[in-house]
Design an enzyme around this catalytic site. Structure first.
Site, PDB file in Angstrom:
ATOM      1  N   GLU A  46       0.841  -1.186   0.000  1.00  0.00           N
ATOM      2  CA  GLU A  46       0.000   0.000   0.000  1.00  0.00           C
ATOM      3  C   GLU A  46       0.876   1.235   0.000  1.00  0.00           C
ATOM      4  O   GLU A  46       2.088   1.162   0.229  1.00  0.00           O
ATOM      5  CB  GLU A  46      -0.965  -0.003   1.192  1.00  0.00           C
ATOM      6  CG  GLU A  46      -2.041  -1.074   1.086  1.00  0.00           C
ATOM      7  CD  GLU A  46      -3.074  -1.003   2.192  1.00  0.00           C
ATOM      8  OE1 GLU A  46      -2.992  -0.088   3.025  1.00  0.00           O
ATOM      9  OE2 GLU A  46      -3.968  -1.865   2.217  1.00  0.00           O
ATOM     10  N   HIS A  87      -9.503  10.598   3.010  1.00  0.00           N
ATOM     11  CA  HIS A  87      -9.209   9.524   2.066  1.00  0.00           C
ATOM     12  C   HIS A  87      -9.435  10.054   0.659  1.00  0.00           C
ATOM     13  O   HIS A  87     -10.458  10.682   0.379  1.00  0.00           O
ATOM     14  CB  HIS A  87     -10.095   8.310   2.326  1.00  0.00           C
ATOM     15  CG  HIS A  87      -9.544   7.066   1.708  1.00  0.00           C
ATOM     16  ND1 HIS A  87      -9.630   6.811   0.361  1.00  0.00           N
ATOM     17  CD2 HIS A  87      -8.876   6.020   2.250  1.00  0.00           C
ATOM     18  CE1 HIS A  87      -9.045   5.656   0.095  1.00  0.00           C
ATOM     19  NE2 HIS A  87      -8.571   5.157   1.229  1.00  0.00           N
ATOM     20  N   ARG A  94      -1.181   9.335   1.302  1.00  0.00           N
ATOM     21  CA  ARG A  94      -2.618   9.557   1.208  1.00  0.00           C
ATOM     22  C   ARG A  94      -2.985  11.042   1.192  1.00  0.00           C
ATOM     23  O   ARG A  94      -3.839  11.478   0.420  1.00  0.00           O
ATOM     24  CB  ARG A  94      -3.302   8.851   2.385  1.00  0.00           C
ATOM     25  CG  ARG A  94      -4.798   8.850   2.343  1.00  0.00           C
ATOM     26  CD  ARG A  94      -5.347   8.017   3.488  1.00  0.00           C
ATOM     27  NE  ARG A  94      -5.210   6.594   3.244  1.00  0.00           N
ATOM     28  CZ  ARG A  94      -5.564   5.657   4.132  1.00  0.00           C
ATOM     29  NH1 ARG A  94      -6.050   6.007   5.304  1.00  0.00           N
ATOM     30  NH2 ARG A  94      -5.428   4.379   3.854  1.00  0.00           N
ATOM     31  N   HIS A 106     -11.808  10.780   6.758  1.00  0.00           N
ATOM     32  CA  HIS A 106     -11.655   9.344   7.007  1.00  0.00           C
ATOM     33  C   HIS A 106     -11.183   8.994   8.409  1.00  0.00           C
ATOM     34  O   HIS A 106     -11.762   8.132   9.055  1.00  0.00           O
ATOM     35  CB  HIS A 106     -10.685   8.774   5.968  1.00  0.00           C
ATOM     36  CG  HIS A 106     -10.443   7.307   6.088  1.00  0.00           C
ATOM     37  ND1 HIS A 106     -11.466   6.384   6.092  1.00  0.00           N
ATOM     38  CD2 HIS A 106      -9.293   6.591   6.220  1.00  0.00           C
ATOM     39  CE1 HIS A 106     -10.960   5.161   6.206  1.00  0.00           C
ATOM     40  NE2 HIS A 106      -9.650   5.260   6.307  1.00  0.00           N
ATOM     41  N   ARG A 148      -1.336   9.374   9.267  1.00  0.00           N
ATOM     42  CA  ARG A 148      -1.268   7.933   9.534  1.00  0.00           C
ATOM     43  C   ARG A 148      -0.806   7.147   8.307  1.00  0.00           C
ATOM     44  O   ARG A 148      -1.294   7.359   7.203  1.00  0.00           O
ATOM     45  CB  ARG A 148      -2.654   7.435   9.958  1.00  0.00           C
ATOM     46  CG  ARG A 148      -2.760   5.925  10.126  1.00  0.00           C
ATOM     47  CD  ARG A 148      -4.147   5.527  10.575  1.00  0.00           C
ATOM     48  NE  ARG A 148      -5.156   5.791   9.568  1.00  0.00           N
ATOM     49  CZ  ARG A 148      -5.554   4.912   8.643  1.00  0.00           C
ATOM     50  NH1 ARG A 148      -4.993   3.733   8.586  1.00  0.00           N
ATOM     51  NH2 ARG A 148      -6.502   5.228   7.796  1.00  0.00           N
TER      52      ARG A 148
END
Length: 523
Positions: free
Chosen positions: A111, A225, A271, A332, A367
């Protein structure tokens, strides 16, 4: 009045796993305002990061997490997270969590911002599978009493410590007492107009901890997100980071890939970078959505890895095998929360916090993907295994006197307008002017409802909590005059070394807290 050895507020992965790790001879109460499965954990498509592959290492996972956190991760907390991860994964497998496998081995995926394949999935419903297994285990434990459809309205605080909670169930108010109270209520992203979270995520634990005098930290850091389903009338289904990790492309209306213009990693950029790139691309063109193309992943891999996304999209007339699907950013995950130590203890004696409610120092300003479910497990285990009991001489609880309820019209106005306010004033791109305007409106709403009793009605309670969380969020974002991680100020676009500090909120006072120095020797 009932007394327990421990009270756990919240039934997501953090609350369930805490309950299972407390001593089996303790009387434990698990309280939730819905049912056991109504949580962000149950909605989580993303996986759980852990060092499993021999070519990976704790050091690599630590460094990936530290880099994503943009200078605000506490290294000791990150090391605890990554080093205890393999044991927690082994426990989940023992409990019956069915992770994806390939040729008999755990199927690890990549990811964004991870340097190795280390993400475990249960197809694209990892959270649901995790909650299923944990719930089944909780239900067979005779020492755990479950209170569903139970509002926890406030923490019971007296003489400088937490003694339990005030509840309202079936219209009846009551106190529950315990020497250990654990907040596992999830995050607060429902304060935003567009959110990937379920409706229960209204920041209840954050608001109650603040009212009880607990120290909160880093509330300005909210992760947006980049790819949530953008179909009128459909929930903002999260289109998992793993989709891009498997090779899906993000396209504009002209069918062109554009993310590499904003970051050399393109779809695999961090992200916050992807979310901001999509936001700016849409604003520049006056549009409201981009598209994600699954087809480069391949039909067989899509069927294997993303069956729930495929089925949900099909419900809204979208065929991910044949066409790109519309997506846009949505709020998110909250990186900040109630500040804890490495054993989950807050600044209020008798009160612990875990999961998205807590600020453990793991996530910093942004994060790393798939560290959130892991954080739930690691710190829930630490609370369960390292928390002892004290013999308490309980004070008398406050009187249960109902006052006049707040105006239903005022409550509905707040619930309708507050998410719009937060999205516009404190969304992906922020300015001092927007934040100050938002704060002025929040203060007005607080004046509307200052004399009301919030415990009479769930919507009223959630309105109170969302006002408080929004206030803490906007004020923290105004206080931090730089851009870092998920917090972007267009009037202060640079990241400043002098702001490499935590935003600490205590008794309505905002201050800075320096990071702890890195350990001299890596364990």
């Amino acid at each position: 009045m009932e007394y327990f050895d421990a009270l756990i507020v919240g039934s997501g992965a953090a609350g369930l796993y805490t309950a299972l790790n407390l001593p089996r001879d303790w009387r434990v109460a698990l309280l939730t305002k819905e049912d056991l499965r109504a949580s962000s954990s149950d909605w989580a498509q993303g996986g759980i990061a852990a060092v499993i592959d021999p070519t990976d290492s704790f050091l690599l996972h630590t460094e990936d997490t530290m880099v994503a956190g943009a200078g605000l991760c506490e290294r000791q907390a990150v090391e605890v997270l990554v080093e205890e991860a393999p044991e927690r994964i082994a426990e989940l497998i023992h409990l019956g969590v069915s992770f994806d496998r390939y040729q008999g081995r755990l199927d690890l995926t990549l990811e964004a911002a991870h340097s190795r394949k280390r993400i475990l999935h249960a197809q694209d419903a990892t959270g649901r599978e995790l909650v299923r297994a944990l719930t089944e285990e909780v239900l067979v434990q005779p020492n755990i009493t479950i209170y569903e459809k139970t509002l926890v309205t406030d923490l019971w605080v007296a003489r400088g410590r937490c003694w339990g909670v005030r509840t309202r169930r079936a219209g009846v108010a009551a106190y529950l007492g315990a020497p250990v109270t654990v907040l596992a209520t999830g995050g607060a992203s429902r304060v935003f107009l567009h959110s990937t979270n379920p409706p229960v995520c209204t920041g209840d634990g954050l608001a109650m901890a603040w009212l009880a005098g607990a120290r909160l930290r880093d509330m300005e850091f909210v992760q947006f997100h980049p790819t949530a389903l953008a179909v009128p009338g459909a929930p903002r289904l999260l289109i998992s980071e793993a989709v891009r990790g498997e090779g899906a492309h993000v396209l504009d209306r002209q069918g062109q890939r554009f993310l590499s213009r904003y970051h050399p990693a393109g779809e695999l950029a961090p992200r916050d970078v992807v979310a901001r790139a999509i936001y700016l691309h849409l604003r520049e063109r006056g549009e409201d959505r981009v598209f994600i193309d699954f087809r480069p992943v391949g039909q067989q891999r899509i069927e294997q890895r993303f069956p729930n996304i495929r089925l949900t999209c099909a419900q809204y007339g979208l065929d991910i095998f044949e066409e790109p699907i519309p997506v846009a950013p949505a709020a998110h995950y909250c990186m900040g929360g109630v500040q804890t130590d490495l054993l989950g203890q807050t600044s209020v004696p008798g009160l612990w916090a875990v999961g998205e409610t807590a600020s453990t120092g793991v996530h910093g300003a942004n994060r790393l993907a798939s560290n959130s479910l892991l954080e739930c497990l690691v710190f829930a285990h630490r609370i369960g295994r390292h928390t002892g009991l004290n013999t308490l001489n309980y004070p008398p609880p406050p009187a249960l006197v109902d006052q006049a309820p707040p105006s239903p019209a005022a409550v509905q106005t707040i619930l309708r307008q507050l998410p719009v306010l937060c999205w516009e004033a404190c969304g992906i791109v922020r300015t001092a002017l927007d934040l100050e305007r938002g704060l002025a409106q929040l203060r007005l709403w607080q004046e509307w409802l200052a004399q009301a009793d919030w415990t009479l009605d769930r919507e009223a309670l959630e309105a109170r909590n969302q006002i408080l969380v929004a206030y803490l969020l906007l004020q923290s974002a105004l206080w931090r005059r730089e851009s870092r991680g998920a917090h972007f100020r267009s009037d202060f676009p640079e990241t400043a070394l002098s702001w490499q500090v935590h935003t600490v909120i205590e008794h309505d006072h905002w201050s800075a807290q320096a990071l702890k120095p890195d350990p001299v020797v890596y364990r």
